[in-house]
Design an enzyme around this catalytic site. Structure first.
Site, PDB file in Angstrom:
ATOM      1  CB  SER A 129       5.948   0.222  -4.327  1.00 46.14           C
ATOM      2  OG  SER A 129       5.011   0.448  -3.296  1.00 46.14           O
ATOM      3  CG  ASP A 230       4.374  -6.482  -0.182  1.00 45.37           C
ATOM      4  OD1 ASP A 230       3.665  -5.741   0.534  1.00 45.37           O
ATOM      5  OD2 ASP A 230       4.719  -6.182  -1.338  1.00 45.37           O
ATOM      6  CG  HIS A 260       6.637  -3.165  -0.077  1.00 38.63           C
ATOM      7  ND1 HIS A 260       5.866  -3.698  -1.090  1.00 38.63           N
ATOM      8  CD2 HIS A 260       6.709  -1.834  -0.328  1.00 38.63           C
ATOM      9  CE1 HIS A 260       5.484  -2.736  -1.907  1.00 38.63           C
ATOM     10  NE2 HIS A 260       5.987  -1.594  -1.473  1.00 38.63           N
TER      11      HIS A 260
END
Length: 294
Positions: A129, A230, A260
């Site tokens: 991320s 995601d 995610h």
């Protein structure tokens, strides 16, 4: 978030030992070093890991990241360094990138890793991320720096946090997905970027109208992990394509049913597949990326 951020202390387990090392106390820059306790035939690769959390939350001692780095160290196997960088909004871009590069310099020149256990010429940056964004920018800066012993040979980009002023199809279609909705990511970008910047800032939209020229930089082969659920997946695919256009080795590995942060949950099958793919990439980064062309 801090109320739910359960911490893990450094410790020795059956397979991995961890210890904390201070780099610069004036900015709370430190790292957690994970070393496999079992013997190996060859020196181990080194992975610099940058945690996620939207640039504003979490740390290497956050339990999900401590667990994940322990797993990577044991199952790749590799020596893993998890970096505690400064957080937004108190510290805005590019503080995080500077911290990341300074840790690489620290390992290259100051921290004496046990001789024979780690091979600095087989170093990787990795991050999930926001940490994936950070790994990219650290690799960009590292490509222009002359290290004495360390050589970056791979970038493990795990659902990296990129964006832009445009709303992509996946951001709109997955507006109710967990963790990374566009409403939430807009807030995180505002907290992170220099005041007055928009989402086409080169820190955010790396191949956008203001992006840096990657083609002229020594940039390592990259694997980009993408989840089908995601909202950021369109930006992640564009990141991989941008690297390829710049003449760099890059490959997408996509898990269509993954959300995610899927890799943090060892119970899901994609988590095991993810570790296996990272292991294959670390063994042969160029060969792994080239296999995507065959």
């Amino acid at each position: 978030m801090s109320l739910f951020d359960i911490k893990s202390r450094p410790r020795r387990s059956k397979r991995v030992s961890s210890t904390d090392v201070t780099v610069d106390p004036s900015r709370n820059l430190w790292l957690r070093l994970y070393t496999p306790t079992f013997s190996t035939a060859k020196p181990l690769p080194l992975i610099f890991f940058f945690h996620g959390g939207g640039f504003a939350f979490l740390a290497p001692d956050s339990k999900p990241y401590d667990d994940s780095c322990r797993r990577l160290a044991a199952e790749i196997p590799a020596v893993v360094i998890s970096v505690n960088y400064r957080l937004a909004p108190e510290h805005r871009c590019p503080c995080q990138y500077e911290d990341g590069l300074d840790v690489l310099k620290f390992i290259d020149g100051e921290l004496n890793l046990q001789a024979g256990t780690v091979e600095l010429k087989r170093s990787f940056v990795a991050g999930d991320s926001a940490g994936g964004n950070l790994a990219h920018h650290v690799a960009m800066r590292g490509g222009s720096h002359k290290f004495s012993s360390l050589d970056l040979i791979g970038n493990i980009s795990i659902q990296p946090f990129f964006g832009g002023e445009e709303r992509t199809a996946s951001e709109l279609e997955l507006a109710d997905a967990p963790f990374s909705t566009w409403k939430r990511t807009d807030i995180m970008w505002k907290l992170f970027m220099p005041v007055g910047s928009d989402r086409d800032h080169p820190a955010v939209n790396v191949f956008g109208p203001n992006g840096e020229d990657v083609s002229s930089v020594k940039f390592p082969p990259t694997v980009v992990f993408v989840g089908g659920y995601d909202p950021l997946k369109d930006w992640q695919r564009r990141y991989c394509e941008g690297l390829k256009r710049a003449g760099k080795e890059a490959r997408v590995v996509e898990y269509e049913n993954a959300i995610h942060t899927f890799y943090a949950y060892p119970e899901v099958p994609e988590s095991d597949r993810f570790v296996e793919e990272v292991r294959n990439f670390v063994r042969d980064p160029i060969g792994f990326c080239s296999a995507d062309q065959q």
